[in-house]
Design a protein around this motif. Structure first.
Motif, PDB file in Angstrom:
ATOM      1  N   GLU A 135      52.402  44.723  36.589  1.00  0.00           N
ATOM      2  CA  GLU A 135      53.552  44.714  37.503  1.00  0.00           C
ATOM      3  C   GLU A 135      54.811  45.208  36.793  1.00  0.00           C
ATOM      4  O   GLU A 135      55.607  45.953  37.365  1.00  0.00           O
ATOM      5  CB  GLU A 135      53.769  43.311  38.055  1.00  0.00           C
ATOM      6  N   PHE A 136      55.001  44.782  35.553  1.00  0.00           N
ATOM      7  CA  PHE A 136      56.192  45.192  34.806  1.00  0.00           C
ATOM      8  C   PHE A 136      56.038  46.613  34.249  1.00  0.00           C
ATOM      9  O   PHE A 136      57.038  47.287  33.986  1.00  0.00           O
ATOM     10  CB  PHE A 136      56.456  44.207  33.665  1.00  0.00           C
ATOM     11  N   LEU A 137      54.785  47.045  34.085  1.00  0.00           N
ATOM     12  CA  LEU A 137      54.562  48.397  33.583  1.00  0.00           C
ATOM     13  C   LEU A 137      54.831  49.449  34.655  1.00  0.00           C
ATOM     14  O   LEU A 137      55.237  50.585  34.337  1.00  0.00           O
ATOM     15  CB  LEU A 137      53.122  48.524  33.063  1.00  0.00           C
ATOM     16  N   LYS A 138      54.634  49.108  35.927  1.00  0.00           N
ATOM     17  CA  LYS A 138      54.763  50.082  37.015  1.00  0.00           C
ATOM     18  C   LYS A 138      56.067  50.870  36.976  1.00  0.00           C
ATOM     19  O   LYS A 138      56.042  52.107  36.942  1.00  0.00           O
ATOM     20  CB  LYS A 138      54.630  49.377  38.368  1.00  0.00           C
ATOM     21  N   PRO A 139      57.240  50.217  37.001  1.00  0.00           N
ATOM     22  CA  PRO A 139      58.477  51.011  37.069  1.00  0.00           C
ATOM     23  C   PRO A 139      58.779  51.796  35.804  1.00  0.00           C
ATOM     24  O   PRO A 139      59.220  52.952  35.877  1.00  0.00           O
ATOM     25  CB  PRO A 139      59.551  49.947  37.347  1.00  0.00           C
ATOM     26  N   VAL A 140      58.556  51.195  34.641  1.00  0.00           N
ATOM     27  CA  VAL A 140      58.897  51.900  33.395  1.00  0.00           C
ATOM     28  C   VAL A 140      57.927  53.048  33.144  1.00  0.00           C
ATOM     29  O   VAL A 140      58.285  54.068  32.531  1.00  0.00           O
ATOM     30  CB  VAL A 140      58.922  50.918  32.202  1.00  0.00           C
ATOM     31  N   TYR A 141      56.695  52.907  33.612  1.00  0.00           N
ATOM     32  CA  TYR A 141      55.693  53.975  33.513  1.00  0.00           C
ATOM     33  C   TYR A 141      56.156  55.214  34.276  1.00  0.00           C
ATOM     34  O   TYR A 141      55.981  56.348  33.810  1.00  0.00           O
ATOM     35  CB  TYR A 141      54.370  53.431  34.056  1.00  0.00           C
ATOM     36  N   VAL A 142      56.783  55.021  35.437  1.00  0.00           N
ATOM     37  CA  VAL A 142      57.282  56.150  36.224  1.00  0.00           C
ATOM     38  C   VAL A 142      58.355  56.908  35.450  1.00  0.00           C
ATOM     39  O   VAL A 142      58.351  58.147  35.388  1.00  0.00           O
ATOM     40  CB  VAL A 142      57.847  55.661  37.575  1.00  0.00           C
ATOM     41  N   GLY A 164      47.519  62.311  29.977  1.00  0.00           N
ATOM     42  CA  GLY A 164      46.909  61.415  28.995  1.00  0.00           C
ATOM     43  C   GLY A 164      47.420  60.003  29.132  1.00  0.00           C
ATOM     44  O   GLY A 164      46.646  59.028  29.046  1.00  0.00           O
ATOM     45  N   LEU A 165      48.734  59.861  29.353  1.00  0.00           N
ATOM     46  CA  LEU A 165      49.313  58.535  29.566  1.00  0.00           C
ATOM     47  C   LEU A 165      48.724  57.892  30.809  1.00  0.00           C
ATOM     48  O   LEU A 165      48.356  56.707  30.797  1.00  0.00           O
ATOM     49  CB  LEU A 165      50.829  58.650  29.694  1.00  0.00           C
ATOM     50  N   ALA A 166      48.618  58.670  31.903  1.00  0.00           N
ATOM     51  CA  ALA A 166      48.077  58.138  33.154  1.00  0.00           C
ATOM     52  C   ALA A 166      46.613  57.730  32.994  1.00  0.00           C
ATOM     53  O   ALA A 166      46.191  56.666  33.467  1.00  0.00           O
ATOM     54  CB  ALA A 166      48.225  59.171  34.267  1.00  0.00           C
TER      55      ALA A 166
END
Length: 389
Positions: A135-142, A164-166
């Motif tokens: 949940e916390f990774l979702k926004p920063v991943y974008v 690769g990150l995705a």
């Protein structure tokens, strides 16, 4: 906490608070406040059923237990959203890159250190509270993807690094397993891949690859097989989605009335995954339609505003964040009306959940920060533009 309308914030005021006020999208904030208010009402409606479900013979939870906890999380989360929205884009980008690295490490540790709930390990238990790293990774991943897509590399190098990150993130999520969240992470990358300037042939090829990936997941990934079989062929346990659909339609057009719902007491997770069905039973299908329209308005508001944006990082980050937000809402509502297999995904800002509310507030803070724009800059006759010569 930043005030939305301080009397002293004139155009001549050069303070940081005044600059934030004139640049932030106040219409978007208003729409979010409406969504959060609807969420509180919905959690209050679902709370008695959830409290009854989680009570035991020796410990009885108060009827509004989850409502008061949700209100507390909102009080904590809103200042975080405004704080993030007031930070400079450059600082936020660096922080998001760091947070993405930390989030991936946490995601990798979940299968070994995480607590198991309903057959899946998605949470790290800290005693006082459980945290879902994805949940916390979702926004920063974008934001991390937007950063990679805007580097001065060849398009192939940018696509490879971001892909690769995705792919690595998807691999970690599938180990939990969390098929629904994996779809959101990969779909977000696909959307940014197209927006970053990919040729139509590559976009079509990516779509074909995605379809092939779903087919392969069906044959070789047990979680996907079970979910798809239950959805397409009625095989396996469809109790949850059947109950959700029955509850959603029980209230008719205008609902049974606040607190008058009965089927919600037999609904699994009425305050989280299936809160949309509780809204349908108590407030009617008209209310469900209004909620869907509200999500559409938020997504459309951001995308239309980006038409006047000229910063590539801001465009990709804002578009990715709002599309991720809209996709999560769509999947949750689709599951409730039985047009998508069960995913175990919450309805943004409406479902109960502390870590979900805090993570969504961080994401909306990032969206407000990257979509900030001086509305008077382009109207000034003193702005000098590069002619390209």
């Amino acid at each position: 906490m930043l005030k939305l309308r301080p009397a002293s914030y004139g155009r001549s005021d050069r303070s940081a608070q005044s600059q934030w006020y004139w640049e932030v999208d106040r219409t978007l904030i208003a729409l979010l406040f409406v969504l959060i208010a609807i969420g509180l009402v919905a959690v209050a409606a679902a709370s008695p059923a959830a409290a009854d479900r989680y009570s035991s013979a020796t410990a009885r939870l108060p009827e509004l237990y989850f409502f008061w906890r949700q209100l507390g999380w909102i009080i904590v989360s809103l200042p975080v959203m405004f704080l993030v929205s007031a930070m400079p884009r450059e600082l936020l980008t660096r922080l998001c890159l760091l947070a993405t690295a930390v989030g991936l490490v946490a995601l990798a540790l979940v299968p070994w250190l995480g607590s198991e709930v309903n057959g899946a390990r998605r949470w790290l238990d800290f005693g006082v509270s459980r945290v879902q790293p994805s949940e916390f990774l979702k926004p920063v991943y974008v934001v991390a993807l937007a950063f990679l897509f805007t580097r001065k590399w060849s398009f192939l190098a940018r696509a490879g690094a971001s892909g690769g990150l995705a792919a690595f993130t998807a691999l970690l999520l599938m180990r939990q397993p969390d098929f629904g969240t994996t779809v959101i992470f990969l779909a977000t990358w696909a959307a940014l891949f197209a927006l970053a300037g990919a040729r139509m042939k590559l976009v079509v090829g990516m779509g074909v690859a995605g379809l092939v990936g779903i087919i392969l997941a069906y044959f070789f990934y047990d979680v996907a097989t079970t979910r798809i079989d239950a959805f397409l062929f009625g095989e396996g346990d469809s109790f949850q989605t059947d109950k959700a659909m029955a509850t959603l339609t029980a209230g008719g057009l205008f609902g049974a009335g606040p607190g008058a719902g009965e089927l919600k007491f037999s609904l699994p997770e009425p305050h989280t995954d299936y809160i949309f069905s509780v809204i349908g039973e108590e407030f009617g299908l008209v209310a469900c339609l209004a909620v869907a329209i509200l999500y559409f308005m938020i997504v459309a508001r951001v995308l239309v505003k980006l038409l006047d944006e000229d910063d590539a990082l801001a465009i990709l980050a804002s578009a990715g964040l709002v599309l991720q937000f809209g996709l999560q809402a769509f999947i949750n509502m689709a599951v409730n009306v039985q047009i998508a297999p069960s995913k175990g995904m919450t309805l943004p800002f409406i479902s109960y959940g502390g870590s979900s509310m805090l993570a969504l507030s961080i994401g909306m803070g990032l969206l407000l920060a990257f979509s900030r724009r001086n509305p008077y800059l382009n109207r000034s006759p003193y702005v000098v533009r590069w002619s390209g010569t």
